[in-house]
Design a protein around this motif. Structure first.
Motif, PDB file in Angstrom:
ATOM      1  N   GLN A 111       0.901  -1.293   0.099  1.00  8.85           N
ATOM      2  CA  GLN A 111      -0.098   0.111   0.147  1.00  8.85           C
ATOM      3  C   GLN A 111       0.974   1.333   0.092  1.00  8.85           C
ATOM      4  N   GLU A 114       2.203   1.955  -3.366  1.00 10.01           N
ATOM      5  CA  GLU A 114       1.216   2.476  -4.383  1.00 10.01           C
ATOM      6  C   GLU A 114       1.102   4.069  -4.029  1.00 10.01           C
ATOM      7  N   HIS A 117       3.956   5.788  -5.770  1.00  7.18           N
ATOM      8  CA  HIS A 117       3.641   5.577  -7.320  1.00  7.18           C
ATOM      9  C   HIS A 117       2.647   6.914  -7.532  1.00  7.18           C
ATOM     10  N   LYS A 118       1.737   7.164  -6.658  1.00  9.30           N
ATOM     11  CA  LYS A 118       0.757   8.023  -6.891  1.00  9.30           C
ATOM     12  C   LYS A 118       1.266   9.357  -6.836  1.00  9.30           C
TER      13      LYS A 118
END
Length: 120
Positions: A111, A114, A117-118
């Protein structure tokens, strides 16, 4: 591939985090240290995308390292990996990407990746 630097005084946790991150296939650990002394210069030299940082360093060194790194590398993303919730509000005031509690779990670390990455 995300370039990461890890700072944690607990060698066992340091190597566990490194192994977990490399196992994802999304992260290249380009440096790590168990010692906060002189680590800011090393981080600036290596230019990682993200710093995984344990705040449980002597005194307030974890927070000091985070602030100094952010000053010198404003675009670096920082993920706090620690045993205590006590600095969570400080972390979010500092624009920290994520705050992960130990013991590390693969799902929670995923998580966090992620979020990285965002944010990039």
């Amino acid at each position: 591939m995300i370039k990461a630097f890890l700072l944690d005084m607990n060698q066992k946790d340091l190597y566990k985090l490194s192994s977990m991150l490399q196992h994802t296939g999304k992260v290249n650990v380009i440096g790590m240290s168990a010692y906060p002394e002189n680590v800011v210069d090393k981080i600036v030299l290596l230019q990682p995308d993200v710093l995984f940082l344990d705040l449980q360093l002597p005194g307030q060194q974890g927070m000091v390292v985070a602030e100094r790194v952010k000053k010198k590398l404003p675009d670096i993303q920082i993920v706090i990996v620690t045993e205590s919730k006590q600095h969570a509000l400080w972390a979010f005031d500092q624009d920290i990407v994520d705050y992960v509690l130990k013991p590390l779990e693969e799902v929670r670390l995923g998580q966090s990746l992620e979020r990285l990455h965002k944010g990039s």
